[in-house]
Design an enzyme around this catalytic site. Structure first.
Site, PDB file in Angstrom:
ATOM      1  N   CYS A 132      -4.926  -3.538   3.018  1.00 39.75           N
ATOM      2  CA  CYS A 132      -4.585  -3.245   4.416  1.00 39.75           C
ATOM      3  C   CYS A 132      -5.748  -3.448   5.392  1.00 39.75           C
ATOM      4  CB  CYS A 132      -4.001  -1.841   4.512  1.00 39.75           C
ATOM      5  SG  CYS A 132      -3.095  -1.535   6.058  1.00 39.75           S
ATOM      6  N   LYS A 144     -10.168   0.970  -2.197  1.00 40.96           N
ATOM      7  CA  LYS A 144     -10.213   0.470  -0.816  1.00 40.96           C
ATOM      8  C   LYS A 144     -11.573   0.734  -0.179  1.00 40.96           C
ATOM      9  CE  LYS A 144      -7.464   0.766   3.453  1.00 40.96           C
ATOM     10  NZ  LYS A 144      -6.260   1.405   4.065  1.00 40.96           N
ATOM     11  N   GLU A 190       0.837  -1.192   0.000  1.00 41.17           N
ATOM     12  CA  GLU A 190       0.000   0.000   0.000  1.00 41.17           C
ATOM     13  C   GLU A 190       0.881   1.254   0.000  1.00 41.17           C
ATOM     14  OE1 GLU A 190      -3.802   1.653   2.616  1.00 41.17           O
ATOM     15  OE2 GLU A 190      -2.209   0.541   3.638  1.00 41.17           O
TER      16      GLU A 190
END
Length: 285
Positions: free
Chosen positions: A163, A121, A47
């Site tokens: 993440c 995301k 990321e």
């Protein structure tokens, strides 16, 4: 796609990204080359690989250049690449993201250098952590996505996540239902949360989905207040850590055995026993 009895080699690229995009891309290019030289057919960058703790609106202005860079690297190496995340000023439909926020997007690029998947995301890290940073508020900088994405890359069907998504098993289940064999989590897990939960979450996700799970994490000290945990790893569908790194920049290249995956899914068909239907995000924009 390869046959179910195939073995493919996947790579996690572990970096200590800084504010300089030029320095980060130089580091990433070197590590991607190492992954290729070690036989990887798919490499996953972490990321924020192109810039961490930066002005994301300014970096997002370079989105097209960064996407082109990823495509050129994949084409040059003949290796599929997942560009952990880069900021974008627009939504997938081309609509602008209202300032001051951006989307944070993972790009799946084929070995021919073509973008075959774009994932924004879904889950944003707004949390208090007992470290030098103290409080993290991704929602101040990023707008959440609203769609799941899978893509065929390097001989395996990949489910894309980023993440903090790792803490939400419903997303992993949706990706598995959509055909994922490998779940990838390009990350910047903090040193504190990583020590407590990184391996635990990766292993639990693998066991609950019957997928291989690859975490490609940032590592080391990015600034006086920001440190990442490292320890990128591949976990098997049985929950075993196949291979892992420490907390220094490097490349993890390891085999992924699809025969193991399908044999386990036949013996323990967890997905067929799932009795709850997971539809998708409830807060779509």
């Amino acid at each position: 796609m390869m046959e179910p009895d195939a073995v493919v080699h996947v790579a996690a690229i572990q970096m200590t990204s800084v504010e300089s995009a030029k320095a980060n891309l130089e580091q990433a290019a070197q590590l991607l080359q190492e992954a290729h030289d070690q036989g990887a057919s798919l490499a996953v960058l972490p990321e924020n690989f192109a810039g961490y703790g930066v002005d994301y609106r300014a970096l997002a202005a370079e989105y097209e250049r960064l996407e082109q860079w990823l495509c050129e690297q994949a084409s040059r190496l003949g290796m599929a690449i997942i560009g952990g995340s880069i900021p974008s000023l627009t939504r997938p439909d081309g609509e602008p993201v209202p300032a001051p926020r951006v989307r944070t997007r993972s790009l799946a690029v084929s070995s021919e250098g073509q973008v075959v998947g774009r994932y924004d995301k879904l889950h944003l890290f707004d949390a208090q952590v007992h470290d030098a940073q103290g409080q993290y508020r991704e929602s101040d900088f990023f707008e959440p996505g609203e769609a799941i994405v899978t893509a065929p890359l390097g001989g395996v069907q990949v489910g894309l996540a980023i993440c903090y998504d790792l803490r939400f098993p419903a997303l992993a289940q949706r990706l598995t239902s959509a055909g994922a064999e490998l779940l990838v989590y390009p990350s910047a897990f903090t040193a504190v949360t990583g020590k407590a939960h990184w391996e635990l979450l990766l292993r639990a996700t693998a066991v609950q989905t019957g997928c291989y799970v690859l975490g490609a994490n940032q590592c080391g000290q990015h600034s006086p207040r920001r440190a990442s945990y490292g320890h990128s790893m591949l976990v098997s569908p049985w929950g075993d850590v196949v291979a892992s790194l420490g907390n220094a920049p490097g490349v993890l290249v390891t085999p992924l055995d699809l025969a193991t995956l399908y044999e386990l899914r036949q013996r323990m068909p967890v997905q067929q026993h799932q009795r709850l239907r997971i539809e998708g995000p409830y807060d779509t924009n």
